[in-house]
Design an enzyme around this catalytic site. Structure first.
Site, PDB file in Angstrom:
ATOM      1  N   HIS A  68     -22.403  -7.434 -15.792  1.00 58.02           N
ATOM      2  CA  HIS A  68     -22.909  -8.817 -15.846  1.00 58.02           C
ATOM      3  C   HIS A  68     -21.997  -9.776 -15.066  1.00 58.02           C
ATOM      4  CE1 HIS A  68     -25.361  -6.791 -18.819  1.00 58.02           C
ATOM      5  NE2 HIS A  68     -24.250  -6.385 -19.376  1.00 58.02           N
ATOM      6  N   GLU A 106     -20.420 -10.974 -23.465  1.00 61.09           N
ATOM      7  CA  GLU A 106     -20.110  -9.653 -22.899  1.00 61.09           C
ATOM      8  C   GLU A 106     -19.482  -9.762 -21.520  1.00 61.09           C
ATOM      9  OE1 GLU A 106     -23.487  -7.119 -22.395  1.00 61.09           O
ATOM     10  OE2 GLU A 106     -22.303  -5.479 -21.556  1.00 61.09           O
ATOM     11  N   GLU A 236     -19.959   1.810 -22.955  1.00 64.89           N
ATOM     12  CA  GLU A 236     -20.264   0.759 -23.929  1.00 64.89           C
ATOM     13  C   GLU A 236     -19.123   0.791 -24.935  1.00 64.89           C
ATOM     14  OE1 GLU A 236     -22.591  -1.424 -23.744  1.00 64.89           O
ATOM     15  OE2 GLU A 236     -24.305  -0.590 -22.649  1.00 64.89           O
TER      16      GLU A 236
HETATM   17 ZN    ZN Z   1     -23.855  -4.736 -20.545  1.00 67.04          ZN
END
Ligand code: ZN
Length: 272
Positions: A68, A106, A236
């Site tokens: 991102h 995030e 993750e």
């Molecule tokens: Zn992500």
């Protein structure tokens, strides 16, 4: 074997090339031994060993992909534009990512953690390339990110993310592409990279209790992996919607601990 040789330093001469020509013994490590025996028992190279003429091996390159970007939310026209997904279809250029319930985003987590991993890898002699330059821009699109590893000749590509799953789920997982885009040899490298990262991360975070198997998950819908022809994974690092994971991911100490294990897993994969 390799670690013993490395103790001589990157600029050390080939130890096999010099002992036979040893003349007068060095006194550096024989100060307690009689001079008459030092000549035959010392294993230290002569102090006149010539400078090495062979260049050091080039530093391996690793691409770190902080998921991102901080400007994505304000640029839906760019972020939502369709790009190739690596399966013949399309998907959005990028997404805004998730956040903790307290609002820690995030993109900030992935950026800060990637910089910590970068610093650790750089200190270990690895050349690091990031897929973005800051945490205030837009994109780049996932297809661009996914092709960077091949463009720079990377030995590994590691995407860093935080999940946004149901609050009851906890733990990290490592994602690989189920499409094996780089062929069997690259797929084997990807599996080794994923396993090394999984094994390292268990020191600071449990494997996911809501997704994957033993902390590993293969998917076919991630363009950044499907278009990647070097060993590539997404990590993750935890579930940002889970209170325990969020506490770790929101703290400097937690991110440093995660970064140290990410770096350890990458260095293990590189054999360094
Ligand atoms: Zn992500």
């Amino acid at each position: 074997m390799a670690s013993v040789l490395l103790l001589t330093g990157c600029g050390g001469a080939d130890p096999a090339a010099s002992p036979a020509t040893s003349g007068a013994p060095t006194t550096a490590r024989t100060t307690s031994a009689p001079a008459t025996t030092a000549a035959t028992t010392t294993e230290a190279p002569p102090t006149t060993t010539p400078a090495p003429t062979t260049p050091a091996a080039p530093a391996p390159v690793v691409v770190l992909d902080p998921g991102h970007n901080g400007g994505n939310a304000a640029a839906p026209g760019v972020v939502d534009a369709p790009v190739p997904d690596g399966t013949g279809g399309t998907k959005p250029c990028n997404t805004t990512g998730t956040s903790t319930d307290a609002g820690y985003p995030e993109h900030a987590f992935t950026w800060d953690t990637a910089l910590r991993v970068r610093d650790l890898l750089t200190a270990a002699g690895v050349q690091v390339v990031l897929t973005r330059d800051d945490d205030t821009g837009v994109g780049p699109c996932v297809d661009v990110r996914g092709q960077l590893g091949a463009q720079v000749g990377a030995a590994a590509f590691v995407g860093i993310h935080g999940d946004g799953a149901a609050p009851g789920g906890r733990g990290f997982h490592v994602i690989t592409s189920s499409l094996d885009p780089g062929g069997p040899a690259v797929a084997a490298g990807t599996q080794a990279l994923a396993t090394d990262l999984r094994d390292a991360l268990t020191a600071v975070e449990p494997v996911s209790d809501y997704l994957g198997t033993d902390g590993l998950d293969a998917r076919g819908d991630l363009a950044g992996l499907n278009l990647n022809t070097v060993p590539a994974v997404y990590v993750e690092c935890g579930n940002m919607r889970n209170a325990t994971d969020a506490a770790t991911m929101s703290s400097d100490a937690g991110r440093q601990a995660l970064a140290q294990q990410l770096a350890a897993g990458i260095l293990g994969y590189l054999g360094r």
